[in-house]
Design an enzyme around this catalytic site. Structure first.
Site, PDB file in Angstrom:
ATOM      1  N   LYS A  53     -17.687  -0.100   4.444  1.00  9.60           N
ATOM      2  CA  LYS A  53     -17.225  -1.606   4.009  1.00  9.60           C
ATOM      3  C   LYS A  53     -17.250  -2.067   5.277  1.00  9.60           C
ATOM      4  CE  LYS A  53     -12.525  -0.499   2.469  1.00  9.60           C
ATOM      5  NZ  LYS A  53     -10.605   0.114   1.771  1.00  9.60           N
ATOM      6  N   GLN A  97      -7.075   0.857   6.997  1.00 12.79           N
ATOM      7  CA  GLN A  97      -7.543   1.695   5.736  1.00 12.79           C
ATOM      8  C   GLN A  97      -6.354   3.085   5.156  1.00 12.79           C
ATOM      9  OE1 GLN A  97     -10.493   1.721   4.002  1.00 12.79           O
ATOM     10  NE2 GLN A  97      -9.294   3.230   2.992  1.00 12.79           N
ATOM     11  N   ASP A 120      -6.639  -7.304   1.891  1.00 15.51           N
ATOM     12  CA  ASP A 120      -5.863  -6.546   0.714  1.00 15.51           C
ATOM     13  C   ASP A 120      -5.398  -7.059   0.232  1.00 15.51           C
ATOM     14  OD1 ASP A 120      -7.793  -3.261   1.072  1.00 15.51           O
ATOM     15  OD2 ASP A 120      -6.496  -3.084   2.762  1.00 15.51           O
TER      16      ASP A 120
HETATM   17  N1  GUN Z   1      -6.622   3.135   0.581  1.00 17.94           N
HETATM   18  C1  GUN Z   1      -7.661   4.104  -0.785  1.00 17.94           C
HETATM   19  N2  GUN Z   1      -7.648   2.777  -1.673  1.00 17.94           N
HETATM   20  C2  GUN Z   1      -7.897   1.413  -0.207  1.00 17.94           C
HETATM   21  C3  GUN Z   1      -7.594  -0.014  -0.498  1.00 17.94           C
HETATM   22  O1  GUN Z   1      -7.846  -0.803  -1.757  1.00 17.94           O
HETATM   23  N3  GUN Z   1      -7.393  -0.744   0.309  1.00 17.94           N
HETATM   24  C4  GUN Z   1      -7.294   0.320   2.050  1.00 17.94           C
HETATM   25  N4  GUN Z   1      -7.017  -0.432   2.786  1.00 17.94           N
HETATM   26  N5  GUN Z   1      -6.722   1.311   1.908  1.00 17.94           N
HETATM   27  C5  GUN Z   1      -7.334   2.015   0.584  1.00 17.94           C
END
Ligand code: GUN
Length: 296
Positions: A53, A97, A120
């Site tokens: 990311k 995350q 998100d």
């Molecule tokens: N953990 C697994 N998928 C995601 C996601 O799309 N966003 C976040 N913040 N954590 C995750």
């Protein structure tokens, strides 16, 4: 013959569009979108995602504000950090995350993120907006994985109206928002899950099948209707033996080789949904930046 939906390529096109847009936004506003990336602890999969990311964000011209915290951090201290990030004008998006360590209540943290900075799209305000809004998604903060799936479907240039869509999985991150998005495309949506009775029969009725249940290769070829579109959200690490040697490989929720023979289009794992999730996070951060400049 099945079309293999190239998530890497579609995501790369989206990133290129965002890069151009961010160059223009910098000229217009004198600043670029900022994304705060918060990781707690060192869960291996989270480290892989956070690294990807960050790299992708920097490539399109987004500023990354990195916060890597010890896994023993208290909920109170994490909330303090979120409150500070909510106030910082150079932070347009906040990504925490998941999963978080067990001393921290995940939803409390997600609720604390300002809905305007919710990269998100997990905040209840944005979940609500998604369920209420009609089909104009240009300024909404939508969960990244399901939006990425929708972009891949739209890329096939087929009419989605009236199609039977079956989503396997009812998570807040994928299953539920995916169902909302498909409903807005006027699909007839069924949400199935691990406890659904006679799952193969329900899947057999799907023109569009979205597998997001987190069980390796559970969806078999005979579950799939001839000519269906199959989007595999699963990313499962399993151990296999190749030439007497044990190796870890990534597989989806769909038994790919079997499904490939039935589907008209299918996403591979890896190289399907994964890259789209990241590109959509960058899109959300750019939307949050544009929204904040409209609101001043
Ligand atoms: N953990 C697994 N998928 C995601 C996601 O799309 N966003 C976040 N913040 N954590 C995750």
């Amino acid at each position: 013959m099945s079309i293999i939906i190239d998530g890497k390529k579609i995501a790369s096109n989206l990133r290129n569009e965002l890069k151009k847009e961010i160059t223009e936004l910098k000229k217009k506003y004198g600043s670029v979108p900022g994304l705060a990336v918060v990781q707690v602890g060192n869960v291996a999969a989270s480290s892989v995602y956070v690294k990807a990311k960050t790299k992708n964000a920097l490539e399109v011209g987004i500023e990354v504000i990195d916060h890597h915290l010890d896994e023993t951090i208290t909920q109170e201290l994490l909330l303090d950090l979120i409150n500070n990030l909510n106030k910082q004008s150079n932070v347009n998006g906040i990504l925490v995350q998941l999963p978080l360590p067990k001393q921290i209540h995940e939803q409390t943290i997600l609720d604390a993120i300002s809905p305007d900075k919710d990269a998100d799209g997990f905040h209840p305000v944005n979940v609500g907006k998604l369920s209420i809004a009609s089909n104009n998604d240009n300024n909404l903060l939508i969960p990244c994985t399901p939006y990425g799936c929708l972009l891949m479907l739209r890329g096939l240039k087929i009419d989605l109206v009236g199609k039977n869509a079956v989503v396997i999985g009812r998570s807040n991150i994928v299953g539920k928002p995916m169902a909302q998005l498909l409903l807005k495309e006027s699909c007839t949506v069924t949400i199935a899950h691990s406890k659904t009775n006679n799952l193969p029969k329900i899947c057999n009725n799907a023109d569009i099948l979205i597998a997001a249940v987190g069980k390796p290769e559970i969806v078999r070829g005979e579950w799939i209707k001839e000519g269906a579109i199959v989007i595999d959200v699963g990313i499962n690490r399993i151990e296999v033996e190749i030439n007497g040697e044990k190796k870890t490989v990534l597989v989806g929720d769909v038994k790919y080789n079997e499904a490939f023979k039935k589907a008209s289009a299918i996403t591979p794992v890896p190289g399907g949904v994964g890259p789209m999730t990241i590109a959509c996070l960058l899109r959300n951060t750019t939307i949050a930046f544009k929204n904040s400049n409209l609101n001043v």
